[in-house]
Scaffold this motif. Sequence first.
Motif, PDB file in Angstrom:
ATOM      1  N   SER A 137      -0.503  -3.654  -1.709  1.00  0.00           N
ATOM      2  CA  SER A 137      -0.317  -2.638  -2.742  1.00  0.00           C
ATOM      3  C   SER A 137       1.132  -2.196  -2.862  1.00  0.00           C
ATOM      4  O   SER A 137       1.591  -1.862  -3.942  1.00  0.00           O
ATOM      5  CB  SER A 137      -1.195  -1.416  -2.440  1.00  0.00           C
ATOM      6  OG  SER A 137      -0.673  -0.690  -1.356  1.00  0.00           O
ATOM      7  N   PRO A 188       1.864   0.651   1.934  1.00  0.00           N
ATOM      8  CA  PRO A 188       1.934   0.342   3.373  1.00  0.00           C
ATOM      9  C   PRO A 188       3.149  -0.505   3.731  1.00  0.00           C
ATOM     10  O   PRO A 188       3.749  -0.328   4.793  1.00  0.00           O
ATOM     11  CB  PRO A 188       0.626  -0.428   3.632  1.00  0.00           C
ATOM     12  CG  PRO A 188      -0.279  -0.066   2.515  1.00  0.00           C
ATOM     13  CD  PRO A 188       0.611   0.158   1.343  1.00  0.00           C
ATOM     14  N   GLY A 239       1.760   1.682  -6.884  1.00  0.00           N
ATOM     15  CA  GLY A 239       2.046   1.234  -5.524  1.00  0.00           C
ATOM     16  C   GLY A 239       3.085   0.128  -5.483  1.00  0.00           C
ATOM     17  O   GLY A 239       4.069   0.212  -4.733  1.00  0.00           O
ATOM     18  N   TYR A 257      -4.081   3.657   3.803  1.00  0.00           N
ATOM     19  CA  TYR A 257      -2.827   2.913   3.933  1.00  0.00           C
ATOM     20  C   TYR A 257      -2.538   2.561   5.385  1.00  0.00           C
ATOM     21  O   TYR A 257      -1.990   1.508   5.687  1.00  0.00           O
ATOM     22  CB  TYR A 257      -1.667   3.725   3.354  1.00  0.00           C
ATOM     23  CG  TYR A 257      -1.653   3.807   1.840  1.00  0.00           C
ATOM     24  CD1 TYR A 257      -1.970   2.696   1.068  1.00  0.00           C
ATOM     25  CD2 TYR A 257      -1.324   4.987   1.193  1.00  0.00           C
ATOM     26  CE1 TYR A 257      -1.964   2.752  -0.314  1.00  0.00           C
ATOM     27  CE2 TYR A 257      -1.307   5.058  -0.195  1.00  0.00           C
ATOM     28  CZ  TYR A 257      -1.627   3.942  -0.939  1.00  0.00           C
ATOM     29  OH  TYR A 257      -1.614   4.001  -2.314  1.00  0.00           O
TER      30      TYR A 257
END
Length: 584
Positions: free
Chosen positions: A100, A103, A142, A432
Amino acid sequence: MNSQMKNAGERAGKTWRDATSRQWNAFLREREEQVFLVLPLFIGALVGMVVVAFILLTERSGAKLYPADGAAWRRLLVPVAGSALMGYLLYRFFPDARGSGVPQTKAALYARGGRISLGTVFGKFFCTSATLASGIPLGREGPAVQVGAGIASVLGRRLGLSPEKVKALVPAGAAAAVAAAFNTPLAAVLFSLEEVVGDLHAPVLGSVVLASATSWAMLRLLLGNDPLFQVPQYQLVHPGEFGIYAILGVAGGFVSVAFTKLLLWMRTRFLRFPGKSVWFQPVAGGLTVGVMGWFMPQLLGVGYKHVGEALNGNMALKLMILLLVLKFFAVVASYASGNAGGIFGPSLFLGAMLGGIVGNVANHFLPNYVGTPGAYALVGMGTAFAGIVRAPMTSVVMIFEITRDYAVIVPLMISNLVSFFISSRFQKQPIYEVLAQQDGIHLPRAETRQQEGQRQVAQAMRSATEILNAEMTVQQALEKSKSSAFHTWPVCDERGVIGVVRLQHLKREANDGLAGKRLVEIVDENEFPHVHADHSLHVALDRMGARQLDLLPVVSRANVHQLEGVVTLPDVLACYGVGPKQSE
C-alpha cells in the motif's frame, strides 16, 4: 588530436564537478539547518505536482478504459489485464514498490535509515497508476504517501544531507502527499505525525507543516479549491441521535475488525505460494473485481463519485448494501493478492456505505428525530477510517476539513471512539504493523520509539562469532559446544538466523536418543527469541528470562533473519555496572 581534446574536456569537466561538489559540501557543513528549512517548501511543491498528475492520470485513463456506458467485457478484461501487467512490473523491475505504501514508508523511516530509492518512486507511481486505471478498487493515498516520502528521501540524499536530516524529511514528503490527495492540509500533518512517525510531539513538526501547506497551495493552483466531496450542511436534529451515532460506531468497529482480519488472513495464504508465482498472483484479485464489475459497474475504481452520491442522499439503500458487501470482498481480494494500491480510500468508501445504511434505517423508524442519511454516511467515513487505519485524530480533523462544518465534530468523535475501541479490542495490532511483519519488517512500537537516551541493545551487542548450522545434527552441535564459552547459540541456514538452541536442549535431545536429529527440526523458525539493536536492554533481559537464555540474536528490523550480532547476559549486566563484560 580529437581523442586528446576529448580527454582534456572530460578531465576539465571532472575537475569542475569535483570543485563544485567540494564547495557545496563546505556550504552544507555551515548551512545545513538553513537548507533543511527551505527544502520542505520545494518538496511540498514537487510532491503536490506529482500527486495532481497521479490523480489526473488514473481518473482519465479509467474513464477511457472502462467507461460507464461501455461494453461489459471491458469491465471484466481490463482489471485482469491491468493486474497482470502490474504484477509483472513489480516482480521484474520494482519489487520494493509492492504494497500500500504506508508500511513501506514507515519501514524506510525506522529500518532503512530513511532511504527510498528513485526506482521505487517511479515504480510506485506507474504500477499504482496502472492498477487504479484498470479499475482495481484500491486507494491512491497510501501509494502517494510512499511516492511523496520517496521524493523527499531522494532529494535529501542527493543534496548530501546527514542521515538524520534525510529521515526527518520522510514524514514531510508523506504529509505533502496526503494534503494534495485529499485537499486537507491539517489532517495531512496529523496523519504524518500520528501514523507515519507515531508521535504527535515529534520534532519534525515544522518541516511537516511547511511541506503540507506548500503541497496544498500547489493543488489549489493547479486544480482549484474544490473539496474532495461536495456535502450539504450538517444538522443535529435531536440529542438522541448521539445514541444512533454510537450504534454506527459499533457497526463500524466490527466491520473494521472483519475487514482487517480477513485481509491479513488471505494475504498470509498468498504469501505461502511459491515465489515464482508472485508476478501472477495479482490476477486473482483482478479476476475477482472483473467478475463483480461485469454485473456491478459501480464497483470499479476508487469510487469517490459514489461516495459523493451517498453523502448527498442520492443513493438507494439496496445499492449501498450491495456496494458495501461487494467492495468489502473486492478490496480484500485485490490487496491480499498483491495489487498495488492502498486501503486508505477503500476504508472511506466502506464507511460511507455503512453510514448511509444506518442513516436510512434510522430514518425509516425515527423519521422525526434523525438527520439525513448523508450525515450518517459522512460520519461513517471517519468511523471506518478510525477502525481500520487506527488514526482517530486524523479521522476527526479530515472529516472536519472536508465539510468545513464544526457541528459534525461531536457525533464524529463519539462514533470514532466507539469504533476505535472495538477495533483495538478484537484486533490488537494495527493493520499497517501486521502487514509490515508479514513482509519480515518489525516496526518499532510507540514505547520503543520513545526510549531515546535509555540503554539500548546496540551498546551491549557483539559480533556473532559462534553460529550453528541448521543442517548440523544434535551430536555435532554438542561436540562443537565443548569449546564454547556460551550455553546458547544462534542457528542459521541460507536465509540467515532461524532460531536459537540451548545446551540443555541439546543434551535432552541426545538423552532421548535423538542425537542424529538436525537442528532445523528442533528450533521454531517463525517465533524464535530475538531483539533489535534499538531495543532497550530491559527488553533483552525480559526475553532472556522468559526463555531461560543467556544469549539472544540481534536481528534487523527490515529482515528478521538478518543477523546483526548477539547480546549476552554478562554483557547486558556489564552495561549496568553489575559484572565484567565478556571478551569477544
